[in-house]
Design an enzyme around this catalytic site. Sequence first.
Site, PDB file in Angstrom:
ATOM      1  N   ASP A   4      44.540 -11.086 -11.767  1.00  0.00           N
ATOM      2  CA  ASP A   4      44.902 -11.203 -10.357  1.00  0.00           C
ATOM      3  C   ASP A   4      45.721 -12.480 -10.190  1.00  0.00           C
ATOM      4  O   ASP A   4      45.922 -13.235 -11.137  1.00  0.00           O
ATOM      5  CB  ASP A   4      43.666 -11.167  -9.459  1.00  0.00           C
ATOM      6  CG  ASP A   4      42.765 -12.361  -9.677  1.00  0.00           C
ATOM      7  OD1 ASP A   4      43.135 -13.262 -10.462  1.00  0.00           O
ATOM      8  OD2 ASP A   4      41.686 -12.402  -9.067  1.00  0.00           O
ATOM      9  N   SER A   5      46.208 -12.717  -8.988  1.00  0.00           N
ATOM     10  CA  SER A   5      47.142 -13.825  -8.783  1.00  0.00           C
ATOM     11  C   SER A   5      46.453 -15.127  -8.426  1.00  0.00           C
ATOM     12  O   SER A   5      47.064 -16.181  -8.450  1.00  0.00           O
ATOM     13  CB  SER A   5      48.084 -13.463  -7.637  1.00  0.00           C
ATOM     14  OG  SER A   5      47.326 -13.381  -6.432  1.00  0.00           O
ATOM     15  N   GLY A   6      45.182 -15.054  -8.068  1.00  0.00           N
ATOM     16  CA  GLY A   6      44.477 -16.235  -7.582  1.00  0.00           C
ATOM     17  C   GLY A   6      44.401 -16.294  -6.074  1.00  0.00           C
ATOM     18  O   GLY A   6      43.645 -17.080  -5.513  1.00  0.00           O
ATOM     19  N   GLY A   7      45.177 -15.457  -5.416  1.00  0.00           N
ATOM     20  CA  GLY A   7      45.218 -15.495  -3.954  1.00  0.00           C
ATOM     21  C   GLY A   7      43.879 -15.184  -3.308  1.00  0.00           C
ATOM     22  O   GLY A   7      43.459 -15.857  -2.378  1.00  0.00           O
ATOM     23  N   PHE A   8      43.194 -14.179  -3.844  1.00  0.00           N
ATOM     24  CA  PHE A   8      41.948 -13.768  -3.215  1.00  0.00           C
ATOM     25  C   PHE A   8      40.884 -14.858  -3.314  1.00  0.00           C
ATOM     26  O   PHE A   8      40.138 -15.112  -2.366  1.00  0.00           O
ATOM     27  CB  PHE A   8      41.426 -12.483  -3.852  1.00  0.00           C
ATOM     28  CG  PHE A   8      40.134 -12.021  -3.245  1.00  0.00           C
ATOM     29  CD1 PHE A   8      40.114 -11.418  -1.993  1.00  0.00           C
ATOM     30  CD2 PHE A   8      38.929 -12.229  -3.898  1.00  0.00           C
ATOM     31  CE1 PHE A   8      38.917 -11.019  -1.416  1.00  0.00           C
ATOM     32  CE2 PHE A   8      37.727 -11.826  -3.323  1.00  0.00           C
ATOM     33  CZ  PHE A   8      37.729 -11.223  -2.088  1.00  0.00           C
ATOM     34  N   ASP A  50      49.482 -13.008  -3.068  1.00  0.00           N
ATOM     35  CA  ASP A  50      49.507 -12.469  -1.708  1.00  0.00           C
ATOM     36  C   ASP A  50      48.630 -13.319  -0.815  1.00  0.00           C
ATOM     37  O   ASP A  50      47.834 -14.114  -1.295  1.00  0.00           O
ATOM     38  CB  ASP A  50      49.011 -11.012  -1.680  1.00  0.00           C
ATOM     39  CG  ASP A  50      47.569 -10.883  -2.127  1.00  0.00           C
ATOM     40  OD1 ASP A  50      47.122 -11.711  -2.967  1.00  0.00           O
ATOM     41  OD2 ASP A  50      46.875  -9.968  -1.674  1.00  0.00           O
ATOM     42  N   GLN A  84      49.694  -5.029   2.033  1.00  0.00           N
ATOM     43  CA  GLN A  84      48.753  -5.634   2.974  1.00  0.00           C
ATOM     44  C   GLN A  84      48.905  -4.965   4.341  1.00  0.00           C
ATOM     45  O   GLN A  84      49.549  -3.934   4.455  1.00  0.00           O
ATOM     46  CB  GLN A  84      49.004  -7.150   3.061  1.00  0.00           C
ATOM     47  CG  GLN A  84      48.553  -7.922   1.820  1.00  0.00           C
ATOM     48  CD  GLN A  84      47.037  -8.038   1.704  1.00  0.00           C
ATOM     49  OE1 GLN A  84      46.290  -7.598   2.577  1.00  0.00           O
ATOM     50  NE2 GLN A  84      46.571  -8.624   0.600  1.00  0.00           N
ATOM     51  N   GLY A 133      43.489  -6.425   0.530  1.00  0.00           N
ATOM     52  CA  GLY A 133      42.941  -6.762   1.843  1.00  0.00           C
ATOM     53  C   GLY A 133      41.875  -5.803   2.328  1.00  0.00           C
ATOM     54  O   GLY A 133      41.542  -5.802   3.501  1.00  0.00           O
ATOM     55  N   ASP A 190      38.579  -2.108  -9.658  1.00  0.00           N
ATOM     56  CA  ASP A 190      37.779  -3.164 -10.271  1.00  0.00           C
ATOM     57  C   ASP A 190      36.687  -3.535  -9.292  1.00  0.00           C
ATOM     58  O   ASP A 190      36.865  -3.381  -8.086  1.00  0.00           O
ATOM     59  CB  ASP A 190      38.630  -4.408 -10.559  1.00  0.00           C
ATOM     60  CG  ASP A 190      38.860  -5.215  -9.292  1.00  0.00           C
ATOM     61  OD1 ASP A 190      39.714  -4.812  -8.485  1.00  0.00           O
ATOM     62  OD2 ASP A 190      38.160  -6.224  -9.079  1.00  0.00           O
ATOM     63  N   CYS A 205      21.274   8.943 -19.974  1.00  0.00           N
ATOM     64  CA  CYS A 205      22.197   7.890 -20.400  1.00  0.00           C
ATOM     65  C   CYS A 205      21.912   7.487 -21.838  1.00  0.00           C
ATOM     66  O   CYS A 205      20.753   7.350 -22.231  1.00  0.00           O
ATOM     67  CB  CYS A 205      22.056   6.680 -19.471  1.00  0.00           C
ATOM     68  SG  CYS A 205      23.074   5.280 -19.947  1.00  0.00           S
ATOM     69  N   CYS A 239      22.916   4.639 -23.298  1.00  0.00           N
ATOM     70  CA  CYS A 239      23.096   3.213 -23.552  1.00  0.00           C
ATOM     71  C   CYS A 239      21.822   2.611 -24.119  1.00  0.00           C
ATOM     72  O   CYS A 239      20.754   3.212 -24.074  1.00  0.00           O
ATOM     73  CB  CYS A 239      23.525   2.486 -22.278  1.00  0.00           C
ATOM     74  SG  CYS A 239      22.166   1.897 -21.261  1.00  0.00           S
ATOM     75  N   CYS A 296      18.670   2.354 -22.009  1.00  0.00           N
ATOM     76  CA  CYS A 296      17.985   3.617 -21.733  1.00  0.00           C
ATOM     77  C   CYS A 296      17.375   4.242 -22.986  1.00  0.00           C
ATOM     78  O   CYS A 296      16.439   5.030 -22.886  1.00  0.00           O
ATOM     79  CB  CYS A 296      18.948   4.605 -21.078  1.00  0.00           C
ATOM     80  SG  CYS A 296      19.506   4.048 -19.467  1.00  0.00           S
ATOM     81  N   HIS A 326      24.099  -1.099 -18.866  1.00  0.00           N
ATOM     82  CA  HIS A 326      23.813   0.247 -18.345  1.00  0.00           C
ATOM     83  C   HIS A 326      24.716   0.578 -17.147  1.00  0.00           C
ATOM     84  O   HIS A 326      25.308   1.662 -17.084  1.00  0.00           O
ATOM     85  CB  HIS A 326      22.341   0.377 -17.936  1.00  0.00           C
ATOM     86  CG  HIS A 326      22.105   1.599 -17.120  1.00  0.00           C
ATOM     87  ND1 HIS A 326      21.974   2.847 -17.683  1.00  0.00           N
ATOM     88  CD2 HIS A 326      22.083   1.779 -15.764  1.00  0.00           C
ATOM     89  CE1 HIS A 326      21.859   3.742 -16.712  1.00  0.00           C
ATOM     90  NE2 HIS A 326      21.920   3.126 -15.535  1.00  0.00           N
TER      91      HIS A 326
END
Length: 680
Positions: free
Chosen positions: A108-112, A162, A204, A232, A282, A320, A322, A325, A351
């Site tokens: 990501d850009s760091g903006g958030f 952004d 946005q 956003g 994500d 599952c 994993c 489990c 899991h």
Amino acid sequence: MASVLWTLGLRKGYKPAVGFDLRATATASRARTATLSTAHGTIETPVFMPVGTRGTVRTQTLAQLERLGAPILLANTYHLLARPGPEVFERFGGLHPWMGWKGSILTDSGGFQIFSLAEGRAMTEEGAEFRHPSAGIGMLLTPERSIAMQRAIGSDIMMVLDQCIPSTSPYAQAKAAMELTHRWAKRSLDARGSSAQQLFAIVQGACFDDLRRESAAALTAIGGFDGYAIGGLAVGESRAQREDITELTTQLLPADRPRYLMGVGTPLDLLEGVHRGVDMFDCILPTALAQHGKAFTSHGRIDLRRGVHKLAEQPLDATCGCEACTLYSRSYLHHLVKCEEPLGWQLLSFHNLTFYVKLMREIRASIAADTFAAFYAERRKALELTDQDNPSGPRPKLREPKLVTRGAFGIAVSPQGFASIEHLRSGEVMHSVNDPNLEAERVYVAQSATIARALTGDGPPLVIWDVGLGAGHNALALLRALDAAPTHAPVELVSFEHDLDAFRLALANTGPFAHLRHAAPHILAHRGEHVRDRLRWRLVEGDFLETFAAEAAPDVIFYDPFSTKVDTAMWSLQALRALYVHLTRPAELFTYSASTAVRSSLLLAGFHVARGVASGPKDETTIALRLGDDSRGLFARHRLLDHAWLVRRARSTARFAADVPLEQHAELERLIDAHPQFAI
Ligand SMILES: [Zn+2]
């Protein structure tokens, strides 16, 4: 620092094979599957990207990440900029070799993070000023510096810088942030230069339909972006708003580029996003919830902290494969979670990530086989479930009721164990799904600014109307609040009911209806009135629509009739208009309904209308306000419906109450659009 980053940015890069190839689109859905090629491999979409904030997916080893089968991780530029800093990536040749990850990486850009974490931040045309989180010095993150840092990290996909703002921001602020984001997107594109790393732009525009259109058009017109993100969202809006904006935005973006919905969400959110045309997601939820002992399973969401798991021998999820489990019992995982042992967090994270990755694999397979629509319908229900093996909440031991039916009513017990009154002819159940006492408290009492003020002490006398006494849940929720306050303003509570059989049936069965183990409702039923210091509770029998005009105007209304099917007249535009006309001062009305037709009628009657809290399976309930000379308190407390709701309303197939003639629809549409609450 900038010069170091610029040098790094110009070092010889790899030559990635870049491309996005659509493979299949679903019938009766906007879902699609494609392959996205990067320098580190081919990613099949829709895809979930585990979040590796600081160059590590929390608690997960590299071997686990490889076993997981996620082809791409997300890393946070803001955190990596602060620590370890760009010099480490310079030494090691980027994040891939440093952390040993062979798959793809999106940064990501760091903006958030500046928006959500940094102190002392300020946005200027140049960039985002903030205090360095560990060094404590002032820093400026410009689009150029963000790209330089992402080039140093060597991610496969970079994001433009952004300006993030809350999705519920007012129009002018949302527009200004969006326009700045467009200028920064252009600068980010210029800063990419000859780098072979992909660059995604970010749409946005908060929850405003026209701004989202404008943003998508402006960014597409700039051109040169390898993909588009929807930014956003997941920062304050309701799920319905998020889904609407997502659906709108994906339709505005080019079909031959990947679409990434940033920071969203639960497995159900992912399914809904795919259905609306999203390719990439994500979210930190799989590992963040694991830290608190929560797991997604094929039997619903499970909270391993609950004592019910102490002796449970079965695996967390028998379907599952994993290690959490296959190697351990729920009992052992419960123990790890209760002791806050890191292994518990680690196993549950793996899991949960496995659950997400498996869901996306199944989604892709269903799109490829063109069975997504059926898959969506089925999984949507399943993903909403909480623990099916051990339903939570109080489960009163029901004695054999002395009387199971009375007149038109019977006692119904929900699968969760809550006793409710059922209207036998229609089969409709009062407070059908969740604990009725909890719903009464949350929806009818706790949201009221007026009641809150009355509970703090004296204040002016209040009149509260309890429309639809039913089994007395709402009235008793109010009584409990009054009982708990050291003192309160004088209250006149007026309960309206046309058929007291429901109330009498519940009074005769205070085993399941424990809220009625209180003297007041029995006195009310016997004498029609209960008076004590500072409270007068009266019963008004008969049809509410015929009786209310004789009563003094209320400050608060609990509006809880049966549904529009059973109590049609109570929800008519005519009834709500008559009610509004009777009000003489600011008032709050609370109701469980969030239907478009009911909200439209309330607006047309003259109320301002706000979103109420979620209740049970409902995302929202409804609050209607009669405003007056000084209604600032009400404005501050409630979230009024905004333009995004109008957008959603326009798509509804049931926009008006049944009593509104068709020929009036066009005129009333205009009145709703012109309602003062939508004038910004
Ligand atoms: Zn598992």
